[in-house]
Design a protein around this motif. Structure first.
Motif, PDB file in Angstrom:
ATOM      1  N   GLU A   1      37.429  18.150  17.620  1.00  0.00           N
ATOM      2  CA  GLU A   1      36.766  19.412  18.025  1.00  0.00           C
ATOM      3  C   GLU A   1      35.320  19.464  17.532  1.00  0.00           C
ATOM      4  OE1 GLU A   1      40.611  22.355  18.619  1.00  0.00           O
ATOM      5  OE2 GLU A   1      39.327  22.639  16.831  1.00  0.00           O
ATOM      6  N   ARG A   2      35.063  18.838  16.390  1.00  0.00           N
ATOM      7  CA  ARG A   2      33.688  18.773  15.923  1.00  0.00           C
ATOM      8  C   ARG A   2      32.844  17.899  16.858  1.00  0.00           C
ATOM      9  NH1 ARG A   2      34.997  18.367  10.969  1.00  0.00           N
ATOM     10  NH2 ARG A   2      35.031  16.096  10.857  1.00  0.00           N
ATOM     11  N   CYS A   3      33.418  16.796  17.323  1.00  0.00           N
ATOM     12  CA  CYS A   3      32.711  15.914  18.252  1.00  0.00           C
ATOM     13  C   CYS A   3      32.453  16.618  19.583  1.00  0.00           C
ATOM     14  CB  CYS A   3      33.549  14.641  18.478  1.00  0.00           C
ATOM     15  SG  CYS A   3      32.769  13.403  19.526  1.00  0.00           S
TER      16      CYS A   3
ATOM     17  N   ARG B   1      31.710  13.424  24.044  1.00  0.00           N
ATOM     18  CA  ARG B   1      30.562  14.328  23.926  1.00  0.00           C
ATOM     19  C   ARG B   1      30.015  14.755  25.284  1.00  0.00           C
ATOM     20  NH1 ARG B   1      27.632  11.301  18.771  1.00  0.00           N
ATOM     21  NH2 ARG B   1      28.818  12.423  17.165  1.00  0.00           N
TER      22      ARG B   1
ATOM     23  N   GLU C   1      31.894  19.824  20.045  1.00  0.00           N
ATOM     24  CA  GLU C   1      31.145  21.096  19.948  1.00  0.00           C
ATOM     25  C   GLU C   1      30.010  21.102  20.947  1.00  0.00           C
ATOM     26  OE1 GLU C   1      29.937  21.464  15.910  1.00  0.00           O
ATOM     27  OE2 GLU C   1      31.900  22.170  15.216  1.00  0.00           O
TER      28      GLU C   1
ATOM     29  N   LYS D   1      38.417  22.768  22.763  1.00  0.00           N
ATOM     30  CA  LYS D   1      39.368  23.295  21.788  1.00  0.00           C
ATOM     31  C   LYS D   1      40.787  23.091  22.293  1.00  0.00           C
ATOM     32  CE  LYS D   1      36.486  25.162  18.741  1.00  0.00           C
ATOM     33  NZ  LYS D   1      36.434  24.712  17.325  1.00  0.00           N
TER      34      LYS D   1
ATOM     35  N   ALA E   1      40.393  18.246  13.764  1.00  0.00           N
ATOM     36  CA  ALA E   1      39.085  18.708  13.261  1.00  0.00           C
ATOM     37  C   ALA E   1      37.969  17.779  13.706  1.00  0.00           C
ATOM     38  CB  ALA E   1      39.127  18.845  11.745  1.00  0.00           C
ATOM     39  N   GLU E   2      38.181  16.461  13.603  1.00  0.00           N
ATOM     40  CA  GLU E   2      37.164  15.489  13.983  1.00  0.00           C
ATOM     41  C   GLU E   2      36.865  15.573  15.489  1.00  0.00           C
ATOM     42  OE1 GLU E   2      38.127  11.923  10.760  1.00  0.00           O
ATOM     43  OE2 GLU E   2      39.096  11.945  12.727  1.00  0.00           O
TER      44      GLU E   2
END
Length: 450
Positions: A445-447, A200, A449, A281, A442-443
């Motif tokens: 790239e979500r983390c 993060r 963001e 990404k 997905a996990e």
């Protein structure tokens, strides 16, 4: 502290079934860092496994009489209480305090060791000790045996045999008890939190050592002793260096970041690796290769279950990695009739040059044989792979590491990907202890963001 007494009792029974004797297990030595400053002390893993005692200058002696009904003696040697020294270096239990807290039959000052050991060894059927690990301890043990030989005319005899006590302890340590698993679960949870924190806070323009600092913060903040091993934080081309030390390399927007890091909690290690894009990404090429490694890891984890061979997860991972190397053009399809040819020739090792798993526990590369054990704890030559059983803990860590080469498409250059989890063999399959660290694209790239 009952778990430590239970382990000592198990070792005593192993020794008794082999004819008895005396086991000698010292803790680690304090190491000098530089000048008059020591490294932070970390006890020996074998010693801690049997004692739970974390002070330096200590040693365990187990005296086992094989006679029916005879009671074994579990003895601790340690430093005496010393208020003056404790003022500078902290609390000591002292022999009597340690005996009471840690459940030993007797405890003596470490300064009396030379006086007491010859008598403890006299007439013992065997000595259980690990020769060749520490020259200083080897010399001390040799002096005790020499002293006993000098008393031969008085009817005193030294042990007739010497066995490696670590071989017995390795077999005990490879299957974890409930106390160990509780510590390992917490170590994995803290380590997963550290990986999330590092992800993060990652931004292009940061250095590898700044990301390492985020890991260290999380380890200590959540109560871990610190890293279980030197953390690997690698960016860009450094991801292809398997044991890269975090340095001043600056993260670029198109880089991948590979973090291999785990904490030590209550002396037990976690070992987790995640790979993610610095800018948040994955590129198309990175995503394609990542999915190959992830599929290989999932196939390997599926093989972690009672009755599987230790090598089965590796073979499952290699098959998917090798097929991926053919599908992406990393390996020339025209050269091979099938993926079996790639595996048989070992050509996949160009991009995946290591094994998929190792044991995990008190040591990050924990003890325990990888081949099938035979009677007496020895191992047969050319032995088959060990059969997994409930309570074993291992890593599963396939990867792909692509360095520049004339026959490698340039789009793949400098891409290194590893995904590693800590996995417990359960009665019905497996449990991924490190599940808290994001792993799917997905996990991740979500983390990441922004």
């Amino acid at each position: 502290m009952h778990q430590f007494a239970n382990r000592r009792a198990r070792l005593v029974e192993h020794m008794r079934s082999n004819g008895g004797g005396v086991a000698v297990i010292p803790t680690a030595r304090e190491g000098l860092r530089n000048g008059d400053v020591e490294y932070p002390f970390r006890h020996d893993s074998y010693f801690y496994y049997l004692s739970g005692f974390e002070e330096l200058d200590a040693l365990i002696v187990l005296a086992v009489d094989p006679s029916p009904g005879a009671r074994a003696q579990c003895i601790l040697f340690c430093r005496e209480k010393d208020p003056e020294t404790e003022l500078w270096h902290g609390f000591r239990h002292g022999p009597e305090g340690a005996r009471a807290v840690f459940g030993f039959d007797a405890a003596f000052p470490i300064t009396t060791l030379e006086q007491r050991m010859p008598a403890l060894l006299a007439g013992a059927p065997a000595l259980y000790f690990c020769l060749g690990q520490d020259a200083g301890w080897d010399a001390r043990v040799a002096s005790w045996l020499h002293a006993l030989r000098g008393q031969a005319r008085s009817g005193v005899r030294p042990p007739a045999a010497i066995y490696d006590v670590q071989l017995l302890l390795n077999e005990m340590r490879v299957v974890k008890d409930g106390s160990e698993l509780a510590s390992m679960r917490r170590a994995a949870d803290i380590s997963a939190e550290a990986h999330v924190r590092a992800m993060r806070r990652t931004r292009p323009g940061m250095t590898e050592y700044q990301i390492e600092a985020e890991l260290l913060h999380a380890f200590r903040h959540h109560g871990a002793a610190g890293p279980a091993y030197p953390s690997i934080v690698a960016a860009g081309a450094n991801t292809c260096v398997l044991h890269h030390n975090p340095g001043a390399t600056v993260l670029q927007p198109g880089d991948l970041v590979l973090i291999d890091a785990g904490c030590e909690y209550e002396s037990y290690a976690a070992d987790i690796t995640r790979t993610y894009p610095a800018a948040g990404k994955f590129s198309g090429t990175q995503k394609m290769l990542y999915e190959i490694v992830l599929a290989a890891q999932m196939a390997a984890i599926a093989e972690v279950k009672p009755g599987s061979r230790f090598i089965d997860p590796h073979e499952a991972a290699v098959r998917l990695l090798a097929q991926g190397m053919l599908d992406t053009g990393l390996l020339d399809k025209n050269k091979y009739g099938s993926v079996n040819d790639v595996i048989e020739n070992g050509d996949y090792r160009r991009f995946f040059m290591c094994k998929t798993s190792h044991w995990l526990g008190l040591d990050v590369h924990d003890v325990g044989d990888y081949g099938e054990a035979v009677e007496g704890g020895s191992v047969a030559a050319g032995r088959p792979s060990r059969i997994l059983q409930a309570g074993m803990t291992m890593t599963v860590e396939p990867g792909i590491y692509i360095r520049p080469a004339p026959d490698v498409p340039e789009q793949y250059w400098h891409i290194g990907i590893r995904i590693e989890d800590d996995v417990l063999v359960t009665a019905n399959g497996h449990d991924v202890l490190s599940h808290g660290a994001p792993k799917t694209i997905a996990e991740i790239e979500r983390c990441l963001e922004r």
